[in-house]
Design a protein around this motif. Structure first.
Motif, PDB file in Angstrom:
ATOM      1  N   GLY A  80      -0.658  20.662 -11.541  1.00  0.00           N
ATOM      2  CA  GLY A  80      -1.697  20.904 -10.562  1.00  0.00           C
ATOM      3  C   GLY A  80      -1.969  19.658  -9.721  1.00  0.00           C
ATOM      4  O   GLY A  80      -1.551  18.558 -10.082  1.00  0.00           O
ATOM      5  N   VAL A  81      -2.650  19.835  -8.605  1.00  0.00           N
ATOM      6  CA  VAL A  81      -2.920  18.718  -7.721  1.00  0.00           C
ATOM      7  C   VAL A  81      -4.387  18.717  -7.310  1.00  0.00           C
ATOM      8  O   VAL A  81      -5.085  19.726  -7.419  1.00  0.00           O
ATOM      9  CB  VAL A  81      -2.036  18.775  -6.452  1.00  0.00           C
ATOM     10  N   THR A  82      -4.822  17.566  -6.853  1.00  0.00           N
ATOM     11  CA  THR A  82      -6.156  17.412  -6.285  1.00  0.00           C
ATOM     12  C   THR A  82      -6.006  16.949  -4.843  1.00  0.00           C
ATOM     13  O   THR A  82      -5.268  15.993  -4.584  1.00  0.00           O
ATOM     14  CB  THR A  82      -6.969  16.376  -7.070  1.00  0.00           C
ATOM     15  N   ILE A  83      -6.671  17.643  -3.941  1.00  0.00           N
ATOM     16  CA  ILE A  83      -6.614  17.282  -2.529  1.00  0.00           C
ATOM     17  C   ILE A  83      -7.969  16.714  -2.136  1.00  0.00           C
ATOM     18  O   ILE A  83      -8.997  17.360  -2.311  1.00  0.00           O
ATOM     19  CB  ILE A  83      -6.267  18.508  -1.646  1.00  0.00           C
ATOM     20  N   ARG A  84      -7.954  15.502  -1.618  1.00  0.00           N
ATOM     21  CA  ARG A  84      -9.216  14.887  -1.209  1.00  0.00           C
ATOM     22  C   ARG A  84      -9.023  14.163   0.113  1.00  0.00           C
ATOM     23  O   ARG A  84      -7.905  13.753   0.453  1.00  0.00           O
ATOM     24  CB  ARG A  84      -9.710  13.906  -2.270  1.00  0.00           C
ATOM     25  N   VAL A  85     -10.128  14.039   0.842  1.00  0.00           N
ATOM     26  CA  VAL A  85     -10.121  13.318   2.116  1.00  0.00           C
ATOM     27  C   VAL A  85     -11.035  12.104   1.956  1.00  0.00           C
ATOM     28  O   VAL A  85     -12.246  12.258   1.779  1.00  0.00           O
ATOM     29  CB  VAL A  85     -10.598  14.208   3.272  1.00  0.00           C
ATOM     30  N   ASP A 122      -9.334  10.921   8.294  1.00  0.00           N
ATOM     31  CA  ASP A 122      -9.080  12.335   8.555  1.00  0.00           C
ATOM     32  C   ASP A 122      -7.778  12.806   7.902  1.00  0.00           C
ATOM     33  O   ASP A 122      -7.297  13.906   8.180  1.00  0.00           O
ATOM     34  CB  ASP A 122      -9.014  12.592  10.066  1.00  0.00           C
ATOM     35  N   LYS A 123      -7.210  11.967   7.046  1.00  0.00           N
ATOM     36  CA  LYS A 123      -5.958  12.324   6.383  1.00  0.00           C
ATOM     37  C   LYS A 123      -6.243  12.754   4.946  1.00  0.00           C
ATOM     38  O   LYS A 123      -6.943  12.062   4.214  1.00  0.00           O
ATOM     39  CB  LYS A 123      -4.987  11.140   6.383  1.00  0.00           C
ATOM     40  N   ALA A 124      -5.667  13.902   4.593  1.00  0.00           N
ATOM     41  CA  ALA A 124      -5.823  14.404   3.229  1.00  0.00           C
ATOM     42  C   ALA A 124      -4.832  13.714   2.301  1.00  0.00           C
ATOM     43  O   ALA A 124      -3.696  13.422   2.681  1.00  0.00           O
ATOM     44  CB  ALA A 124      -5.613  15.907   3.190  1.00  0.00           C
ATOM     45  N   ILE A 125      -5.270  13.444   1.097  1.00  0.00           N
ATOM     46  CA  ILE A 125      -4.429  12.816   0.079  1.00  0.00           C
ATOM     47  C   ILE A 125      -4.236  13.809  -1.057  1.00  0.00           C
ATOM     48  O   ILE A 125      -5.198  14.368  -1.584  1.00  0.00           O
ATOM     49  CB  ILE A 125      -5.070  11.521  -0.448  1.00  0.00           C
ATOM     50  N   GLY A 127       0.772  -1.231   0.000  1.00  0.00           N
ATOM     51  CA  GLY A 127       0.000   0.000   0.000  1.00  0.00           C
ATOM     52  C   GLY A 127       0.801   1.276   0.000  1.00  0.00           C
ATOM     53  O   GLY A 127       0.246   2.356   0.239  1.00  0.00           O
ATOM     54  N   TYR A 128       2.091   1.215  -0.307  1.00  0.00           N
ATOM     55  CA  TYR A 128       2.893   2.440  -0.322  1.00  0.00           C
ATOM     56  C   TYR A 128       2.722   3.159  -1.652  1.00  0.00           C
ATOM     57  O   TYR A 128       2.789   2.547  -2.722  1.00  0.00           O
ATOM     58  CB  TYR A 128       4.372   2.119  -0.111  1.00  0.00           C
ATOM     59  N   GLU A 129       2.487   4.468  -1.582  1.00  0.00           N
ATOM     60  CA  GLU A 129       2.381   5.292  -2.782  1.00  0.00           C
ATOM     61  C   GLU A 129       3.520   6.293  -2.782  1.00  0.00           C
ATOM     62  O   GLU A 129       3.648   7.082  -1.842  1.00  0.00           O
ATOM     63  CB  GLU A 129       1.040   6.026  -2.816  1.00  0.00           C
TER      64      GLU A 129
END
Length: 209
Positions: free
Chosen positions: A177-182, A187-190, A163-165
């Motif tokens: 650009g990036v996308t931030i999602r939870v 409770d951790k943002a990706i 599961g390491y990214e």
């Protein structure tokens, strides 16, 4: 007259036997120059190991220990590099990491240990000594690269399975650009790189007036 010819022939035979005896007393060595050259391709592990064999045949036990130290040190450095290559694979600098690693380790080995044998053998024997064939060590070195590739791929696959990214590089994030999602239930943002839209749904370019 015959005595003069006999003495001349005896002297010639004695000189030939003396040269042959001196030649046979010299150990069979891998050419230090070729060893240093191929160490650029096969890492100083290759060069230091062959030099250790040469030093042992020359009776220099202190230099044998120094060369074997380089074999062990480069082996552990190579493992660390494989780890860094898998963890930071998205970093642009890692594209040149292999060349950088080989160049730096080879230069350090040559300065501290590798060049010493070239000058030692040249001063002791010049180029007049029996040379060991280097073909088999080259094949072993090529096999070492195959093993390295297999270990690197296996290690990278193991990280993915657990599961390491790999982190997104700052360069890729700023340019695309990036996308931030939870994720739901976390409770951790990706942070993920922004994927470009397919050409079929991209907005048409408008001409400015």
């Amino acid at each position: 007259m015959f005595s003069i010819l006999f003495l001349s022939e005896h002297h010639r035979v004695s000189s030939t036997m003396s040269r042959q005896s001196s030649q046979s007393a010299r150990p069979e060595l891998y050419d230090p120059k070729l060893v240093a050259l191929f160490a650029i391709l096969f890492t100083p592990i290759f060069g230091a190991q062959l030099q250790a064999l040469n030093w042992a045949r020359l009776g220099e036990e202190g230099q044998v220990r120094a060369s074997r130290f380089w074999v062990r040190a480069c082996f552990w450095l190579l493992l660390v590099f494989i780890l860094m290559q898998a963890v930071f694979q998205n970093e642009p600098l890692m594209r040149f990491g292999g060349i950088y690693f080989l160049t730096v380790t080879w230069a350090c080995w040559m300065v501290t240990c590798g060049y010493r044998q070239i000058t030692y053998v040249k001063k002791l024997y010049g180029n007049d000594y029996p040379k060991a064939k280097i073909g088999r060590p080259i094949l072993i070195g090529a096999g070492g690269w195959v093993i390295y590739s297999m270990v690197a791929v296996t290690f990278g696959m193991a990280l993915v399975l657990f599961g390491y990214e790999p982190p997104v590089s700052a360069t890729a994030a700023s340019s695309e650009g990036v996308t931030i999602r939870v994720p739901e239930g976390s409770d951790k943002a990706i942070v993920e790189p922004l994927r470009p839209l397919p050409e079929s749904i991209q907005p048409a370019a408008t001409d400015k007036p």
